[in-house]
Design a protein around this motif. Structure first.
Motif, PDB file in Angstrom:
ATOM      1  N   SER A 153      11.170 -16.800  20.280  1.00 62.78           N
ATOM      2  CA  SER A 153      11.521 -16.375  18.918  1.00 62.78           C
ATOM      3  C   SER A 153      12.861 -15.654  18.927  1.00 62.78           C
ATOM      4  O   SER A 153      13.225 -15.001  19.916  1.00 62.78           O
ATOM      5  N   GLU A 196      12.613 -13.277  22.245  1.00 61.58           N
ATOM      6  CA  GLU A 196      11.360 -13.083  22.981  1.00 61.58           C
ATOM      7  C   GLU A 196      10.769 -14.425  23.414  1.00 61.58           C
ATOM      8  O   GLU A 196      10.897 -15.424  22.707  1.00 61.58           O
ATOM      9  N   ASN A 245       7.050 -15.853  24.460  1.00 59.03           N
ATOM     10  CA  ASN A 245       5.618 -15.490  24.401  1.00 59.03           C
ATOM     11  C   ASN A 245       5.446 -13.999  24.104  1.00 59.03           C
ATOM     12  O   ASN A 245       4.634 -13.309  24.729  1.00 59.03           O
ATOM     13  N   GLY A 246       6.252 -13.481  23.187  1.00 58.75           N
ATOM     14  CA  GLY A 246       6.112 -12.092  22.749  1.00 58.75           C
ATOM     15  C   GLY A 246       6.747 -11.050  23.665  1.00 58.75           C
ATOM     16  O   GLY A 246       6.652  -9.853  23.392  1.00 58.75           O
ATOM     17  N   LEU A 247       7.407 -11.477  24.736  1.00 57.70           N
ATOM     18  CA  LEU A 247       8.030 -10.506  25.652  1.00 57.70           C
ATOM     19  C   LEU A 247       9.549 -10.670  25.629  1.00 57.70           C
ATOM     20  O   LEU A 247      10.059 -11.789  25.505  1.00 57.70           O
ATOM     21  N   SER A 248      10.248  -9.544  25.797  1.00 58.59           N
ATOM     22  CA  SER A 248      11.707  -9.588  25.787  1.00 58.59           C
ATOM     23  C   SER A 248      12.237 -10.556  26.852  1.00 58.59           C
ATOM     24  O   SER A 248      11.906 -10.427  28.039  1.00 58.59           O
TER      25      SER A 248
END
Ligand SMILES: Nc1ncnc2c1ncn2[C@@H]1O[C@H](COP(=O)(O)OP(=O)(O)OP(=O)(O)O)[C@@H](O)[C@H]1O
Ligand SMILES: [Mg+2]
Length: 367
Positions: free
Chosen positions: A225, A273, A275-278
């Motif tokens: 994202s 990101e 999978n939701g991680l930086s």
């Protein structure tokens, strides 16, 4: 647009002569230090920009006995706007001139807009690996290409920022200057809001394209994202103006104490990101590379929508660290685009379903 012929004369280590690329994938392979990046650089210079390696123009002509020759020339046949066009770029005594379809121009910048390309080089990985400044520079650079008037908006903002910062520093010795701070705040908000709104609009175009391209590269195994939202949900003239003005007012005391402006578009970031991680902190080498590629290819798609011409894609040393399925995407799924990819491994040519391979040895390019 497609490059149909490229001619080198005294340019870096490239042997004088022509190459005839195909209109799909062109793989330029060879050992280290043979001239692969030099060839991509030769193509890139027709955008009118500086060398992506930061080389000075005077260093581009061939080195002879340790000294650069006085001049070098490049010429390009280009299929664009429905016809074949001829561009030339000359470097003489550190100055550029150009010829466009037989018409001589005194500058190299006359080529701007004639030839359009997007370049990925290993240094661009810093776009993910480093701090927000790199990502802002990417957005601003891409915006300036897609919408040249943006450059003026950004310059106005930066000028107002410099002046506000100078005032903040002066206020240490002249506290009475505080009364004038509001005037600079108003200017900063005026231009800063324009910068933010342009960036929001651009990122809204960019993000879905980059997400789709990333899904193609990663075979939909990961969700990426991209988000640029400096003032949370604020995305119109009134809400961004109000949010920026309030943030600036809030920060006034801090700014006076520190002597610089601590909030505004010069501090923003594009959050990326996986999978939701930086991606910066947790992304693997291959993931980070795939993200930069997705951003660059998405930038090319935006330019295509704006101009009706597909920019030429230049990918320098992109294959290392990518697994087979990611390599396959670059070699076989960038339909409709002309791509130049450099790599060391000759096997890469065999992975390509259609396209042309060029071996480069000591500056000599062989079909
Ligand atoms: N102005 C110049 N004149 C002659 N040779 C030059 C000039 N500038 C660079 N070179 C030579 O070009 C070679 C490097 O070319 P280039 O960077 O294109 O290599 P490469 O094939 O991309 O290698 P790598 O795989 O390591 O990236 C070096 O040997 C360098 O000395
Ligand atoms: Mg190289």
């Amino acid at each position: 647009m497609n490059v149909t012929r490229l001619t080198f004369e005294q340019f870096r280590n490239l042997e004088n002569g022509d190459i005839f690329p195909c209109d799909s994938i062109n793989v330029i392979h060879g050992s280290n230090a043979q001239g692969k990046t030099n060839l991509l650089e030769a193509i890139w210079l027709f955008t009118g920009g500086h060398s992506f390696r930061g080389t000075k123009d005077a260093e581009l002509p061939r080195l002879i006995d340790g000294k650069n020759a006085d001049s070098a020339s490049l010429s390009m046949s280009l299929f664009t706007e429905g016809r074949e066009q001829e561009l030339q770029l000359h470097f003489k005594n550190g100055r550029r001139s150009s010829v466009i379809n037989g018409v001589e121009k005194k500058t190299g910048s006359a080529l701007v807009g004639k030839f359009c390309a997007v370049i990925f080089s290993p240094e661009h990985l810093l776009l993910v690996k480093e701090g927000p400044a790199r990502r802002r520079a990417f957005i601003d650079g891409a915006l300036c290409q897609a919408k040249p008037a943006y450059a003026r908006v950004l310059a106005n903002y930066n000028k107002a920022l410099l002046q506000r910062n100078a005032l903040l520093k002066d206020m240490v010795r002249h506290p009475e200057l505080r009364d004038t701070l509001d005037i600079w705040d108003e200017r900063l908000v005026l231009f800063g809001t324009q910068v933010v709104l342009e960036r929001i609009a651009f990122c809204r175009q960019l993000a879905p394209k980059a997400v789709e391209i990333y899904a193609g590269i990663a075979k939909e195994k990961e969700a990426v994202s991209f988000d640029y939202a400096p003032f949370d949900g604020a995305d119109d003239l009134i809400s961004v103006t109000e949010s920026f003005a309030a943030a600036l007012k809030n920060a006034q005391n801090t700014d006076i104490r520190m002597g610089f402006t601590s909030v505004g578009p010069h501090r923003d970031d594009l959050s990326i990101e996986i999978n939701g991680l930086s991606a910066r902190t947790y992304g693997s080498q291959g993931q980070q590379r795939s993200i930069v590629l997705a951003l660059k290819l998405a930038e090319a798609d935006i330019l295509f929508e704006k101009t009706g011409e597909r920019p030429v894609i230049l990918l320098d040393d992109v294959m290392s660290e990518l697994d087979m399925s990611r390599r396959d995407y670059l070699l076989n799924h960038l339909d409709g685009r002309q791509v130049f990819i450099t790599c060391c491994d000759p096997e890469t040519v065999r992975l390509m379903e259609k396209g042309r391979g060029f071996l480069i040895e000591n500056g000599r390019v062989k079909n």
